[in-house]
Scaffold this motif. Structure first.
Motif: not given
Length: 128
Positions: A94-101, A38-43, A81-92
Motif C-alpha cells: 500500500a505504501t511503497d507500491m500504491m503511494g498510500i500514506h 517498516l521497522i517501527s511497525s514491526g516493533i 509472526v505470520i500475521g506480522l508478515g501479512i501486516n508488513e506485506l500489506c503496508m509495503w
C-alpha cells in the motif's frame, strides 16, 4: 451463536485496544524517534502481540487450562509472526507500491490481519 457473538465483541475490544497501542507506538517511533516506518511497525506490532496474547487468553478465548502455556504462547507467537508478515506485506504494497500514506496503510493492514487472527486463534488457541 450468542457465545460466538460475545466472543467477537470481546475480540473486537481487545483488537481495538491493541491497535491503538500498535498504532501509537508506530507513529511515535516513526515521527518522533525517526525510525523507518517498516521497522517501527514491526516493533509496535510485537509489543501489541504480547499484550494481545495476555488479553486474548484471559478475556476472549476459552483455553484448555491443562494445556502447556509455553507451547500455547509459542503457537500464538508463530501465528502472530505470520500475521506480522501479512501486516508488513500489506503496508509495503500500500505504501511503497500504491503511494498510500503509511498511517492509512496501517489501518487497512490491521483490518486484514484482524480477520486472520480471529480465525487462526479460534482454530489453534481455543479449547475444542
Amino acid at each position: 451463536m450468542r457465545k460466538l457473538l460475545g466472543q467477537l465483541i470481546r475480540f473486537g475490544f481487545v483488537g481495538f485496544l491493541c491497535f491503538f497501542i500498535d498504532y501509537g507506538i508506530m507513529v511515535f517511533l516513526t515521527e518522533i524517534v525517526g525510525i523507518n516506518y517498516l521497522i517501527s511497525s514491526g516493533i509496535s506490532f510485537t509489543v501489541s502481540v504480547i499484550i494481545n496474547y495476555i488479553l486474548s487468553v484471559t478475556f476472549v478465548f476459552e483455553t484448555d487450562k491443562k494445556k502447556n502455556k509455553i507451547k500455547e504462547f509459542i503457537v500464538f507467537v508463530i501465528l502472530s509472526v505470520i500475521g506480522l508478515g501479512i501486516n508488513e506485506l500489506c503496508m509495503w504494497l500500500a505504501t511503497d507500491m500504491m503511494g498510500i500514506h503509511y498511517m492509512i496503510s496501517k489501518i487497512g493492514a490491521t483490518a486484514i490481519v484482524m480477520v486472520y487472527n480471529f480465525i487462526t486463534r479460534k482454530i489453534f488457541i481455543e479449547k475444542h
